[in-house]
Enzyme design. Structure first.
Site, PDB file in Angstrom:
ATOM      1  NE  ARG A 153      -9.179 -69.930 -47.471  1.00  0.00           N
ATOM      2  CZ  ARG A 153      -7.998 -70.422 -47.308  1.00  0.00           C
ATOM      3  NH1 ARG A 153      -7.968 -69.484 -47.639  1.00  0.00           N
ATOM      4  NH2 ARG A 153      -6.868 -70.672 -46.014  1.00  0.00           N
ATOM      5  CD  GLU A 161     -10.132 -69.467 -38.570  1.00  0.00           C
ATOM      6  OE1 GLU A 161     -11.621 -69.580 -39.064  1.00  0.00           O
ATOM      7  OE2 GLU A 161      -9.046 -69.500 -40.241  1.00  0.00           O
ATOM      8  NE  ARG A 201     -14.415 -71.148 -48.384  1.00  0.00           N
ATOM      9  CZ  ARG A 201     -13.842 -71.222 -47.543  1.00  0.00           C
ATOM     10  NH1 ARG A 201     -13.520 -70.768 -46.405  1.00  0.00           N
ATOM     11  NH2 ARG A 201     -12.808 -72.558 -47.421  1.00  0.00           N
TER      12      ARG A 201
END
Length: 298
Positions: A153, A161, A201
């Site tokens: 990330r 998004e 992540r």
């Protein structure tokens, strides 16, 4: 004529001679081991073996997943690898290649980075074969892919998004994804590890090479107007570049780059307003609040 006790005396002499011979042999071995021609190579071999193992574990052992990252690596270490897939505009999959080309990655036959899904899955068949036999319905190809790659990330930024879970896509979400894919897919990057997030992540600052210069992926996204500075109340990671990130975002707003551009005539006719665009954080907060209201109504 032999004396009655002569045999006993001879036996003592033989035992004494045997002990003396053993002592001489032991002294000989000790002397040989302590000689410089024997001692120096032995010590050198031992030291080089220990240092080699420590060097391998620290810099040349491949880290397949976040579960293999030691806690003391975060905020101290960087990892080098190749991007195998880009799933969203601010995260991707990384195949760790410790040592890079100097360690043989990319040119030795047994050190190739799989670029296709089928090849990635094949690398995990052996380690998960027993689990597959025990739980054949629970071991999927997606799970196998996660077993050999790091999910990264990008730290400090939040990209628009894409459409997911029934939510609409934000403006410039596809442009941000296309830009990131074109920039880093199948390319070698270096990531500075910050922490592990709630989705397993690795939150990391990402760098790529452009000729002889190192470029910050997150910073470039902000300059292009394809991301905003990460504004969540918790979990934000910037390292020592927060002010640089915020300055880049302000400059992108002033120059109307990317998502900060004013809507054109067709967009205005389609209903687009002139107010500031909704940030990814505002988008998430709006949908979260709407879902809570919906659940409360039920």
């Amino acid at each position: 004529m032999r004396w009655p006790w002569s045999g006993h005396d001879e036996e003592k002499k033989r035992n004494a001679a045997t002990r003396s011979k053993r002592a001489e042999t032991a002294n000989s071995w000790t002397g040989t081991l302590l000689e410089s021609r024997t001692l120096v190579p032995s010590v050198a071999l031992t030291v080089s073996t220990v240092l080699g193992l420590r060097l391998y574990k620290a810099y040349f052992r491949r880290i397949p997943t976040v579960n293999h990252i030691k806690p003391d690596y975060f905020r101290r270490r960087t990892l080098f690898g190749q991007v195998t897939s880009v799933g969203d505009a601010d995260n991707f999959r990384l195949y760790h290649t410790p040592g890079g080309r100097l360690a043989g990655w990319g040119w030795l036959p047994w050190k190739t980075v799989p670029t296709k899904r089928e090849a990635l899955v094949k690398q995990t068949v052996g380690p998960v074969l027993i689990l597959w036999r025990l739980r054949p319905r629970r071991i999927s190809s997606d799970w196998m892919l996660k077993a050999i790659q790091l999910h990264i990330r990008i730290a400090g930024v939040d990209a628009p998004e894409l459409a997911h879970w029934g939510r609409e896509a934000q403006p410039y979400s596809k442009e941000a994804l296309d830009w990131l894919t074109q920039l880093i897919l199948h390319q070698r990057v270096r990531v500075r590890l910050y922490r592990r997030d709630q989705y397993d992540r690795v939150v990391a600052q990402v760098y790529y090479r452009r000729w002889f210069f190192r470029q910050d992926v997150g910073l470039e996204m902000l300059k292009m107007g394809l991301a905003t500075v990460y504004e969540a109340k918790s979990g934000a990671e910037f390292g020592d570049v927060e002010q640089q990130y915020r300055a880049a975002e302000e400059k992108a707003k002033e120059s109307r780059a990317g998502m900060w551009a004013k809507p054109n005539l067709l967009q205005r006719l389609g209903g687009a307003g002139t107010k500031a665009p909704e940030s990814p954080r505002e988008y998430k907060s709006r949908h979260t609040a709407a879902e809570k209201q919906k659940k409360a109504a039920w």
